[in-house]
Structure formats: structure tokens, C-alpha cells
Design a protein around this motif. Structure first.
Motif, PDB file in Angstrom:
ATOM      1  N   TRP A  38       3.607   5.158   4.295  1.00  0.00           N
ATOM      2  CA  TRP A  38       2.724   6.229   4.752  1.00  0.00           C
ATOM      3  C   TRP A  38       3.504   7.540   4.748  1.00  0.00           C
ATOM      4  O   TRP A  38       4.342   7.779   5.610  1.00  0.00           O
ATOM      5  N   SER A  95       3.244  -1.313   4.162  1.00  0.00           N
ATOM      6  CA  SER A  95       2.447  -0.086   4.127  1.00  0.00           C
ATOM      7  C   SER A  95       3.412   1.089   4.155  1.00  0.00           C
ATOM      8  O   SER A  95       4.213   1.215   5.085  1.00  0.00           O
ATOM      9  N   ALA A 139       0.845  -1.189   0.000  1.00  0.00           N
ATOM     10  CA  ALA A 139       0.000   0.000   0.000  1.00  0.00           C
ATOM     11  C   ALA A 139       0.875   1.233   0.000  1.00  0.00           C
ATOM     12  O   ALA A 139       1.859   1.313   0.752  1.00  0.00           O
ATOM     13  N   LEU A 192      -6.749   0.454   5.993  1.00  0.00           N
ATOM     14  CA  LEU A 192      -5.901  -0.652   5.567  1.00  0.00           C
ATOM     15  C   LEU A 192      -5.621  -1.616   6.708  1.00  0.00           C
ATOM     16  O   LEU A 192      -5.401  -2.815   6.479  1.00  0.00           O
ATOM     17  N   MET A 241      -4.760   4.762   6.286  1.00  0.00           N
ATOM     18  CA  MET A 241      -3.954   3.782   7.031  1.00  0.00           C
ATOM     19  C   MET A 241      -4.826   2.989   8.001  1.00  0.00           C
ATOM     20  O   MET A 241      -4.663   1.757   8.133  1.00  0.00           O
TER      21      MET A 241
END
Length: 503
Positions: free
Chosen positions: A407, A405, A323, A394, A391
Motif C-alpha cells: 500500500w 498487500s 496486491a 481487498l 485496501m
């Protein structure tokens, strides 16, 4: 007919005039064919040096302008505070040969001359701010690096440094990519390396957090003072390097986001700056803009692979292996904020979606409403609130969470640009970002997985404060020396000078 080398020499002579030394820190010129420099000359009013691959310095005249290459300069942090934005003779320039040779390694996009601002140069008419970055020097190049959680060394604050090109390979290895697969599409090894002494390779869920423009020394000082409880919590379970991670040159946003997420320098990935010129297309490229971020992957050079592509190829066991949240360099991510922007059909990218963002004044993470008078700070508050919500979505469950992930947060960059390092605005931007981090950690606590996740917190560059009294431009000098030659030229950034001799 003047040659390129002759015109480059005229530019260097003009820009190393002592009359410009308040605004020009360094001038760098590659030697050799475009895209394949054999060496680079760095000069200023004090002297000149030839830098060779491997880092050898060959002094050509006067004093070596990048003699001090110590990546640990101005530490402990009190030394930096006592000597902010120092002049060249007291400054340090980590790995100048490697970083400059990389910049000059793209035949189509690399400039013919690079001009580096002095740390104190204030140039608002040309896009400058009270807080600045982009330089080759150590403070503007020093991004924080903190690892924590599963598989991470637990040593607290330690002396040492890494490089931002090491971040991507380290994230990939922690998420399950084997060492032999850490190569580009042509099978070439990456420029960065896995920081195995800090983070063990494995097959875990990994959260990479970027606080754009986060000043390394100030972040660590605030965390030690317990003014950033979220960062302090990570530090209790991990390790932070006092010397941080050295950015690629120039120490600007899109160059280093790309270096982080590809593991290679700008001469290989092709995103040479926040603005550059592409000779092959005859176009000015401005990837660092809300209207173009969603297109950033278009400017990656052939053969480059992102960390999302690397991890995705080895974590097919998950529905959403990767992600990319609020990150421009998102190619290969199974979930991506920029993919949502692309799918929206907005003709102006994220800039056309402003009406859909939340009210920044209503943000529960905003500490000081007065900072919203700064348009960048207000916008950053909006997009960072959206990023946190993504976030949290997810990570609604452990089963749905990605292997990697990534971010990206923006408000720290806004606070440092608006007020400069150590300003009230910069410190409050840290606190705002930390409140969002705490909210995310609370979600992981609720899921009972905090100790099973590997965290890596970093930034894309450092920051120094500009002096409002230190103004001026080198462009008149360029015009004066180049006009008689008939050469065409452009100065992008400013600082990237592209030359075409007459005839």
C-alpha cells in the motif's frame, strides 16, 4: 581525439571548483568499463577519494569527501534538528562504495559522471523544491523502518539500521517464500537480506505500507508524542529502528520503490532514477510521472523478479495472493492499481484519469484545507483516498485478503516537498496519512485479525530542507568546459551526466 576518461576529468575539474561548492556537494566518476566499474572516484573542492569494492577508501588528494560513513549520524533526532542540511565537512554518507558501484553497474543506462547537490541547494527552475532528496548523504537516504504484529519483534524504538533492499526479502519471507527461493530469475541471490531478527519468516498475511518521502526522525518523534496514533499503535506492538533503512543511490522515488520491491540495487534492476537516459534505445526515460507510472515494469532489466512474483509463486493457496495498491512497480501482482490504469485505455496513464478522482476538499482524512492550494498535495489527497478504499475492499473478509498487500501513500511526499521537513505542511501530511492508517486498522479490528497480520512501514527516502538563498547551477560550467572538446553531453535530473567524446 579526446577519450571518455579525458572528458570525465575535465568535468570533474570544472565541477570541483570552489566557486561551485555551495551547490555541488560531490562528484562521482566510475573507473573501468561501462557497466562493470572496478572502483569509483568521489571528489569535491576539499579533496578526492577512490572507493573500492568492499568499502576501502584510498585518499587521492586533500580531505576524503565521504570520510564519515556512519548510518547512525545525527542521532538522537535532536542533533539533526540542531544542524539541518549540514555542509560536507559535517555530513555523513552511508555505504558510499556499495551504493555508487551499484548505480554505475548498468552499461546501457548508467551515467558517466554523477553530480550530487549540496543539502541546501535550491533549484526550482530545474525541478527542485523547498524540501529535497536524492543525495548520497545520511538524512536524505534515511527512510523509516517499523515492523509490527504477528512474527515481529516487540522492542519499541531501538538503535540500529537496515537497508531498503532488505525490505522486499523480509516481506517475502514473512509471507511464506522459503529462503532458497529468494533469488532472481537467473538464480542469483538478492542484494538484500531477510531481517529475521525483526520479522520471523512464516506463512502469514503481510501488509507493507510505504509513506513516500516520510522523514524518519520526524515520523518517530510525532509517534512518540502520540500525534500519530496509528503509527504509535503499531510501535506498541513492534519495533522501529532509529537509524531507519538506508536508501539506494540516488535517494529518489522510483529507484527506491524498485529496490524495495525487487531486493536489488539500481545497477541490477535498471531503474536508475526518476529520469535517466538509455544508450541502447537512445531514449530519455522518465518513469516518475503520472503519465508513465503504469509502464514502470517495462524498464526492469532481464532477470529481475519482484516480490509479487516471488510471493505469488508460493501462495497459490489464495485466490488473490498479492496486491499492489498505488504502486508503480507492480509486475506479478494479482491485483494492481496500475493494471487498472493500463486496462482503462488512457493514452496518458493515470494523468488522463484525473476527472475520475474524488474531490480532495471532501476528503474525511484531510486536516488542513489550505494545503490544497499546492497542486501536488491536492492530487496526493485524491489518490491516497482511492488507495485506502482499495485496501478496504481487498480486506472485506479474511478469506479474500491477499498474502501480501503493498500500500503506497503519496501525501507525505507532497507535504515534505511543499514545505520541507518539520514544516506545518509536512507534519500535517503525516497526520493525514495516519488517519488513513487508523481507518485500515479499524477494518482489521472489525475482522478480528489485527494480531494475526505482519506490518512493515517504510518509505523510499528521507528529506532535507533547501535554502532559498542557495541558488545556482553547474550547467554553465559543463557547457564552458565541454564545448571546446566537441563532446556531446546531457545532464539528466539534473545530476546524471552522459558523455560522448567527439569523433
Amino acid at each position: 581525439m579526446a577519450t571518455l576518461e579525458h572528458v570525465q576529468g575535465l568535468v570533474v575539474d570544472a565541477l570541483t571548483d570552489p566557486a561551485l561548492d555551495r551547490v555541488v556537494d560531490l562528484v562521482a566518476v566510475p573507473e573501468g568499463p561501462r557497466g562493470a566499474p572496478r572502483s569509483v572516484v568521489v571528489a569535491n573542492a576539499r579533496g578526492a577519494v577512490r572507493l573500492h569494492p568492499g568499502g576501502t577508501h584510498e585518499v587521492l588528494r586533500g580531505a576524503d569527501p565521504v570520510a564519515d560513513t556512519d548510518p547512525m549520524a545525527f542521532l538522537p533526532y535532536e542533533r539533526e534538528v540542531a544542524d539541518p542540511s549540514p555542509p560536507n565537512e559535517r555530513n555523513a554518507y552511508p555505504e558510499p562504495a556499495r551504493r555508487l558501484l551499484s548505480l554505475f553497474g548498468d552499461a546501457g543506462r548508467s551515467p558517466d559522471v554523477v553530480v550530487v547537490h549540496t543539502p541546501g541547494h535550491y533549484f526550482p527552475d530545474e525541478g527542485g523544491h523547498r524540501g529535497e532528496h536524492g543525495s548520497l548523504d545520511v538524512i536524505q537516504s534515511r527512510a523509516p523502518l517499523l515492523v509490527a504484529g504477528a512474527g515481529a519483534a516487540n522492542e519499541g524504538l531501538v538503535d540500529g539500521y537496515a537497508r531498503l533492499v532488505d525490505v522486499g526479502p523480509t516481506l517475502a519471507a514473512a509471507a511464506g517464500v522459503p529462503a532458497g527461493a529468494l533469488v532472481d530469475a537467473d538464480g542469483r541471490g538478492l542484494d538484500g537480506q531477510v531481517l529475521a531478527s525483526l520479522v520471523e519468516p512464516g506463512r502469514r498475511r503481510v501488509v507493507g505500507i510505504l509513506w513516500d518521502g516520510a522523514h524518519c526522525g520526524e515520523l518517530l518523534a510525532l509517534a512518540e508524542a502520540d500525534e500519530l496514533p496509528g503509527v504509535a499503535r503499531l510501535l506498541e506492538r513492534g519495533t522501529a529502528l532509529r537509524g531507519g533503512a538506508v536508501a539506494e543511490f540516488p535517494s529518489v522515488t522510483l529507484t527506491n520503490h524498485t529496490s524495495i520491491l525487487t531486493g536489488v540495487g539500481p545497477g541490477r534492476h535498471g531503474v536508475l532514477g526518476n529520469v535517466f537516459y538509455d544508450r541502447r534505445t537512445g531514449q530519455r526515460v522518465v518513469p516518475n510521472d503520472a503519465s508513465t507510472w503504469h509502464r514502470s515494469a517495462e524498464w526492469l532489466e532481464p532477470g529481475v523478479r519482484t516480490v509479487f512474483e516471488l510471493v505469488g509463486a508460493h501462495r497459490g493457496d489464495l485466490q488473490v495472493p498479492t496486491a499492489s495498491v498505488n504502486e508503480a512497480i507492480d509486475r506479478g501482482a494479482a491485483f494492481s492499481t496500475m493494471a487498472m490504469v493500463r486496462a482503462s485505455g488512457s493514452g496518458n496513464g493515470a494523468a488522463g484519469l484525473g476527472s475520475m478522482l474524488p474531490d480532495p476538499a471532501a476528503s474525511p482524512f484531510l486536516g488542513q484545507r489550505a494545503h490544497l492550494a499546492d497542486g501536488y498535495y491536492a492530487w496526493a489527497t485524491q489518490v491516497d483516498d482511492v488507495a485506502l478504499q482499495l485496501m478496504l475492499q481487498l480486506w472485506e473478509s479474511v478469506e479474500a485478503a491477499p498474502a501480501l498487500s503493498w500500500w503506497a501513500n503519496t501525501v507525505t511526499d507532497a507535504g515534505h516537498h511543499g514545505g520541507g521537513p518539520r514544516s506545518a505542511m509536512a507534519r500535517d501530511s503525516f497526520r493525514d496519512a495516519d488517519r488513513r492508517l487508523q481507518a485500515f486498522l479499524d477494518r482489521l479490528d472489525a475482522l478480528g485479525v489485527t494480531d494475526d497480520v505482519t506490518f512493515l512501514l517504510t518509505a523510499d527516502h528521507g528529506f532535507e530542507g533547501a535554502d532559498p538563498a542557495c541558488t545556482g547551477s553547474w550547467r554553465p560550467a559543463l557547457e564552458r568546459v565541454l564545448a571546446p572538446t566537441g563532446a556531446t553531453w546531457r545532464d539528466e535530473g539534473p545530476g546524471f551526466v552522459y558523455l560522448e567524446p567527439a569523433g
